[in-house]
Design a protein around this motif. Sequence first.
Motif, PDB file in Angstrom:
ATOM      1  N   LEU A  75       9.558  -2.983   2.765  1.00  0.00           N
ATOM      2  CA  LEU A  75      10.304  -3.335   1.552  1.00  0.00           C
ATOM      3  C   LEU A  75      10.024  -4.774   1.137  1.00  0.00           C
ATOM      4  O   LEU A  75       9.807  -5.072  -0.043  1.00  0.00           O
ATOM      5  CB  LEU A  75      11.793  -3.125   1.807  1.00  0.00           C
ATOM      6  N   SER A  76       9.999  -5.665   2.104  1.00  0.00           N
ATOM      7  CA  SER A  76       9.815  -7.089   1.808  1.00  0.00           C
ATOM      8  C   SER A  76       8.411  -7.395   1.303  1.00  0.00           C
ATOM      9  O   SER A  76       8.214  -8.373   0.576  1.00  0.00           O
ATOM     10  CB  SER A  76      10.099  -7.925   3.062  1.00  0.00           C
ATOM     11  N   CYS A  83       8.500  -5.163  -2.631  1.00  0.00           N
ATOM     12  CA  CYS A  83       9.603  -5.232  -3.600  1.00  0.00           C
ATOM     13  C   CYS A  83      10.241  -6.611  -3.532  1.00  0.00           C
ATOM     14  O   CYS A  83      10.570  -7.093  -2.441  1.00  0.00           O
ATOM     15  CB  CYS A  83      10.646  -4.153  -3.311  1.00  0.00           C
ATOM     16  N   LYS A 127      13.943  -2.846  -4.983  1.00  0.00           N
ATOM     17  CA  LYS A 127      14.368  -2.489  -3.634  1.00  0.00           C
ATOM     18  C   LYS A 127      15.250  -1.243  -3.647  1.00  0.00           C
ATOM     19  O   LYS A 127      15.112  -0.354  -2.805  1.00  0.00           O
ATOM     20  CB  LYS A 127      15.115  -3.657  -2.981  1.00  0.00           C
TER      21      LYS A 127
END
Length: 587
Positions: A236-237, A240, A246
């Motif tokens: 995710l990091s 997004c 996210k």
Amino acid sequence: MQRLEGSSNNGKLEGCDKIMRSLKLRNREDWKPTYDGGDEVEMNARLVRQKTGTLRCQRTVGLRTSWLYELIQEDQGRVVYWEMLGQVTTDTSMSGTTQNTTRTAAVASLSQLPQERNEPEKEAETLPSPPCSPSAVPPREGNTVVVTPVSASVSCFYLPQGAPVPRSTAVGQVIARIEATFANFKEQRATIHDMGKVSKACGCPLYWKAALFHGAGGETTGFISASSLVDTWNKLSLSCFDESSKFVYLLAKRGAAYLEQEDFTLLLQDIVDSHPGLTFLKDAPEFHSRYITTAIQRIFYTVNRSWTGRITASELRRSNFLQTLSLLEGEDDINQITDYFSYEHFYVIYCKFWELDTDHNLSIDRRDLARYNYHASSERIIERLFSGAVTRGTSAQREGRMSYAEFVWFLISEEDKRSPTSIEYWFRCMDLDGDGVLSMYELEHFYEEQHDRLEAMGFEPLPFHDLLCQMLDLVKPQQPGKITLRDLKRCGMAHVFFDTFFSLEKYLEHEQKDPFAIHKEVDRNGQELSDWDRFAAEEYDVLVAEDSESEHPDERPSEGDLECEQLEVALETGKKMEKLVKSELAA
């Protein structure tokens, strides 16, 4: 001043190749060196020779073209100097000199260019950009010119996942908090009931817990581990960079970049199960699906402005959904959050549908819908509602039935014709040929029935020509005789326009008051109430009063109650209109 080898195109191109290498543009696919005009030759990029001997390096982003370099040569192929140019936004043609630009020049001899080496080239991280002072040419020292390199990054204009941010220690801190939180769980596994603590450890709002649970694969196994969530958070990091992207990443199906209606089911079920304002629903599980369906339709009605049935991160950014979702954590009374989640709004919608759905199979036909508000809507607009103009499924067209989900859209659009979605909803219904324009024929088609109904009720209706003049003055379309969706949104009087053509009761209300009169009602936060919020609040009070009256039949309201008097007048008007419709059907 060093000459290029030979006077043929090959010699010139070899010199240009060296120049491109020196400017670190040689291997950039998005930058194309071009000669202006003349014969075309191929060498890694399109080169066009012109008599004036001008070489420009061009980059196009959307409709904007940046002319970064101009290398001017003499006829014999000798490089005199190269010049940096500003951005061209008005004239991007390849003719002669560049117009409407801010020029800055830096002069260089070909002898200053770096010699070719056999070692592989490294792609430059930044590109040279113009110096600050316009038309500034560095001084010459004999045949040598001093050049000061300037670097700047080229900005990107489309960032669907948010603006990239450098990976910092914050990600490691979040992962450490996740691992510490899971250490307190049995077998270091978290169920959906434990996700509140996990959501806080991730720095997310409380009611993101269902999204985090889904994103880490908990929906299939019934639990998640620290390693699965850490792996999800790392991915995710990297891709997004804002809340909207996210949220979509966590809640969407694997590989999808959008949210569909079923993707919200887990999130809303968690809200039903855990929000203190909905604890009473635990004893009525049969209403869970009704409430969830209502909330999902309200979300898509407001957020999905593209009408695709798929909510993207861009649409989430432009809406207030994530902000409203965050407010649930600090508000125990869910009815105070009127957007999307209010139980009172759900109660009003479901009761209105229940009154029409006589066989209670969660679908209604044309006759059922015609009874809404005592036959206030015209038969022609109801026919358009079942034509598929605004319904997503095929049941309305094939079976002549409207589902509860589709009724939610109808009711909100009927009671609040000022919102953008409502204006689009009724515009689609009135646009019979689907050409994006309401013609005079289409307006007359809907007003004919309205005219006949007014006459049958004893009113003297306006002739269509007179009414058309009023509507054109009201909307003020940009093109004479053609009313577009943009015209209706711009005029601010779309609700009066639509009611005139297919909503008889509201048309009569508008005729009895000044349509331009401003009467604003505000909520407890000082924000102006929408027509839908006002309608839902009034109808909820009426429904509660009816329920209390049925429980205590001997108690009667006071004679001076103004609201009851208005309700009786509305009921009388509705009964009169219902008799009229029945007589028309019998005829």
